[in-house]
Scaffold this active site. Structure first.
Site, PDB file in Angstrom:
ATOM      1  N   SER A  98       0.872  -1.187   0.000  1.00  0.00           N
ATOM      2  CA  SER A  98       0.000   0.000   0.000  1.00  0.00           C
ATOM      3  C   SER A  98       0.902   1.228   0.000  1.00  0.00           C
ATOM      4  CB  SER A  98      -0.848   0.007   1.286  1.00  0.00           C
ATOM      5  OG  SER A  98      -1.496   1.249   1.450  1.00  0.00           O
TER       6      SER A  98
ATOM      7  N   TYR B 216      -2.210  -0.220  10.502  1.00  0.00           N
ATOM      8  CA  TYR B 216      -2.209  -0.661   9.100  1.00  0.00           C
ATOM      9  C   TYR B 216      -0.858  -0.316   8.453  1.00  0.00           C
ATOM     10  CZ  TYR B 216      -3.733  -0.959   4.191  1.00  0.00           C
ATOM     11  OH  TYR B 216      -3.853  -1.276   2.863  1.00  0.00           O
TER      12      TYR B 216
HETATM   13  N1  LIG Z   1      -8.617  -0.670  -1.713  1.00  0.00           N
HETATM   14  C1  LIG Z   1      -7.621   0.144  -1.478  1.00  0.00           C
HETATM   15  O1  LIG Z   1      -7.771   1.347  -1.604  1.00  0.00           O
HETATM   16  C2  LIG Z   1      -6.261  -0.399  -1.100  1.00  0.00           C
HETATM   17  C3  LIG Z   1      -5.174   0.474  -1.159  1.00  0.00           C
HETATM   18  C4  LIG Z   1      -3.915  -0.018  -0.856  1.00  0.00           C
HETATM   19  C5  LIG Z   1      -3.739  -1.345  -0.531  1.00  0.00           C
HETATM   20  N2  LIG Z   1      -4.816  -2.173  -0.471  1.00  0.00           N
HETATM   21  C6  LIG Z   1      -4.569  -3.584  -0.142  1.00  0.00           C
HETATM   22  O2  LIG Z   1      -5.223  -4.391  -1.091  1.00  0.00           O
HETATM   23  C7  LIG Z   1      -5.523  -5.651  -0.518  1.00  0.00           C
HETATM   24  C8  LIG Z   1      -6.970  -6.014  -0.799  1.00  0.00           C
HETATM   25  O3  LIG Z   1      -7.815  -5.113  -0.103  1.00  0.00           O
HETATM   26  P1  LIG Z   1      -9.159  -4.518  -0.731  1.00  0.00           P
HETATM   27  O4  LIG Z   1      -9.056  -3.067  -0.652  1.00  0.00           O
HETATM   28  O5  LIG Z   1      -9.459  -5.161  -2.025  1.00  0.00           O
HETATM   29  O6  LIG Z   1     -10.203  -4.940   0.410  1.00  0.00           O
HETATM   30  P2  LIG Z   1     -11.433  -5.948   0.426  1.00  0.00           P
HETATM   31  O7  LIG Z   1     -12.358  -5.682  -0.706  1.00  0.00           O
HETATM   32  O8  LIG Z   1     -11.972  -5.850   1.821  1.00  0.00           O
HETATM   33  O9  LIG Z   1     -10.750  -7.370   0.200  1.00  0.00           O
HETATM   34  C9  LIG Z   1      -9.981  -7.982   1.200  1.00  0.00           C
HETATM   35  C10 LIG Z   1      -9.854  -9.454   0.840  1.00  0.00           C
HETATM   36  O10 LIG Z   1      -9.026 -10.082   1.828  1.00  0.00           O
HETATM   37  C11 LIG Z   1      -9.737 -11.234   2.299  1.00  0.00           C
HETATM   38  N3  LIG Z   1      -9.356 -11.609   3.650  1.00  0.00           N
HETATM   39  C12 LIG Z   1      -9.533 -10.950   4.814  1.00  0.00           C
HETATM   40  N4  LIG Z   1      -9.070 -11.695   5.847  1.00  0.00           N
HETATM   41  C13 LIG Z   1      -8.602 -12.839   5.305  1.00  0.00           C
HETATM   42  C14 LIG Z   1      -7.991 -14.004   5.831  1.00  0.00           C
HETATM   43  N5  LIG Z   1      -7.790 -14.171   7.144  1.00  0.00           N
HETATM   44  N6  LIG Z   1      -7.610 -14.985   4.964  1.00  0.00           N
HETATM   45  C15 LIG Z   1      -7.811 -14.861   3.642  1.00  0.00           C
HETATM   46  N7  LIG Z   1      -8.415 -13.803   3.074  1.00  0.00           N
HETATM   47  C16 LIG Z   1      -8.778 -12.797   3.908  1.00  0.00           C
HETATM   48  C17 LIG Z   1     -11.202 -10.854   2.228  1.00  0.00           C
HETATM   49  O11 LIG Z   1     -12.000 -12.014   2.301  1.00  0.00           O
HETATM   50  P3  LIG Z   1     -13.476 -11.957   2.963  1.00  0.00           P
HETATM   51  O12 LIG Z   1     -14.354 -11.272   1.954  1.00  0.00           O
HETATM   52  O13 LIG Z   1     -13.805 -13.385   3.189  1.00  0.00           O
HETATM   53  O14 LIG Z   1     -13.326 -11.177   4.230  1.00  0.00           O
HETATM   54  C18 LIG Z   1     -11.217 -10.170   0.862  1.00  0.00           C
HETATM   55  O15 LIG Z   1     -11.233 -11.125  -0.163  1.00  0.00           O
HETATM   56  C19 LIG Z   1      -5.195  -5.544   0.968  1.00  0.00           C
HETATM   57  O16 LIG Z   1      -3.934  -6.127   1.215  1.00  0.00           O
HETATM   58  C20 LIG Z   1      -5.145  -4.045   1.184  1.00  0.00           C
HETATM   59  O17 LIG Z   1      -4.309  -3.690   2.258  1.00  0.00           O
HETATM   60  C21 LIG Z   1      -6.076  -1.726  -0.745  1.00  0.00           C
END
Ligand SMILES: NC(=O)c1ccc[n+]([C@@H]2O[C@H](COP(=O)([O-])OP(=O)(O)OC[C@H]3O[C@@H](n4cnc5c(N)ncnc54)[C@H](OP(=O)(O)O)[C@@H]3O)[C@@H](O)[C@H]2O)c1
Length: 316
Positions: free
Chosen positions: A159, A172
């Site tokens: 991130s 985070y």
């Molecule tokens: N969106 C942003 O703006 C952003 C920016 C920078 C970095 N990121 C990074 O991108 C990645 C994905 O996040 P996202 O934004 O797409 O959020 P998201 O839509 O909430 O997706 C998170 C994913 O992680 C899964 N997860 C959570 N706990 C888990 C576990 N114990 N074992 C396996 N899977 C698990 C969730 O599964 P469930 O649905 O079953 O909970 C979901 O599939 C993360 O690493 C986040 O830090 C996101």
């Protein structure tokens, strides 16, 4: 007539072979495992890779998600909670049994918590580090033999919070800074056996993360007036009322593809969702350089600093 058409066919085949069209088609399909593939960034990456011809092992936790992901062409849903070692072990066995090998692991699964560091309960750190830091560590440990065999790739979805640390997102940011260190050391170590390791630093993109973090925060009973930092705590309460809209994370999937296709992937790639974020991150790093330039025994001059930057740009 029959002879003529056979000749024509032969010529056509020769042309296709010499142009590489058939050779490329017959290349074995590369398999990639994506964690957290049912939502947000992970889902976007999984669908994109499957559409580009990769075979995707799509990690998810719920039966419905696994079923839905398995219905997509070139995709197999796998039960994978990255905090559960037996899930990871079963995924390794599954991949081995399929016999495709594994070209890459995309460590995407992640969670967010918000709160002021001095008031955050230790259980929040445990929850977040278990997924965001120990998760990728467990995955790499389990899949390293397969990745070494394929001279493949590890892609860690970090991130921008792995580079800078805004208020309220301290825990985070700590986890994503850990992923930066994890990536750097792993890149050196696995690089010696032909595996490329990269971190991707996305800016804000549309996903389920904001809803999850708010649901978790609202369950806890916070009273801003009782905080050690009441003004900041009150601002934090407003985070869940924010209505900002972010783009779909196509740009992150673009960068993942770039890493998978590169012969020599870089250790880190920025994936901003607007140009201001790119500039903000660059300025943040330059600011750190400026801070570290002087004020110690072996300070160096502005000219020396610029020479270092030129050297780094040349080496890129
Ligand atoms: N969106 C942003 O703006 C952003 C920016 C920078 C970095 N990121 C990074 O991108 C990645 C994905 O996040 P996202 O934004 O797409 O959020 P998201 O839509 O909430 O997706 C998170 C994913 O992680 C899964 N997860 C959570 N706990 C888990 C576990 N114990 N074992 C396996 N899977 C698990 C969730 O599964 P469930 O649905 O079953 O909970 C979901 O599939 C993360 O690493 C986040 O830090 C996101």
């Amino acid at each position: 007539m029959r002879n003529i058409s056979l000749c024509t066919l032969t010529a056509l085949l020769l042309t296709l072979f010499s142009s590489g069209a058939i050779a490329a088609e017959s290349e074995p399909q590369k398999a990639v495992l994506v964690t957290g593939a049912n939502s947000g960034i992970g889902r976007n990456i999984a669908y994109r890779l499957a559409a580009e011809g990769y075979f995707v092992y799509a990690g998810a936790r719920s039966k419905d998600d696994i079923k839905e992901l398995s219905s997509i062409r070139n995709m197999q849903g796998v039960r994978l909670d990255v905090t559960v070692q037996s899930d990871i072990d079963s995924a390794v066995e599954r991949v081995k049994a399929d016999g495709r090998g594994l070209y890459a692991v995309v460590n995407n699964a992640g969670v967010v918590v918000v709160g002021l560091l001095a008031e955050t309960d230790e259980s929040e750190l445990d929850f977040l580090f278990d997924v965001n830091v120990y998760g990728p560590y467990r995955m790499v440990k389990a899949f390293a033999p397969l990745l070494i065999e394929s001279k493949g790739r590890v892609v860690n979805i970090s991130s921008m919070a792995g580079i800078m640390s805004p208020p309220a997102y301290g825990v985070y940011s700590m986890s994503k800074h850990a992923i930066e260190a994890f990536t750097d050391t792993l890149a050196y170590e696995l690089g010696t056996v032909g595996v490329g390791v990269s971190a991707i630093e996305p800016g804000p993109f549309n996903s389920n993360a904001a809803a999850s973090v708010c649901e978790r925060r609202l369950k806890q009973d916070h009273d801003a007036s009782q905080s050690l930092m009441p003004a900041l705590a009150a601002e934090l309460d407003e985070i869940c009322n924010a209505t900002a809209k972010y783009p779909e994370p196509d740009a992150v999937a673009d960068v993942v593809l770039q890493v998978l296709r590169s012969d020599k992937p870089k250790a880190r790639y920025l994936a901003p969702s607007d140009p201001q974020q790119a500039e903000f991150i660059a300025r943040n790093i330059v600011q750190q350089l400026a801070e570290l330039r002087s004020g110690h025994y072996y300070s160096f001059s502005r000219e020396e600093l610029i020479d270092m930057l030129d050297d780094a740009l040349t080496a890129e």
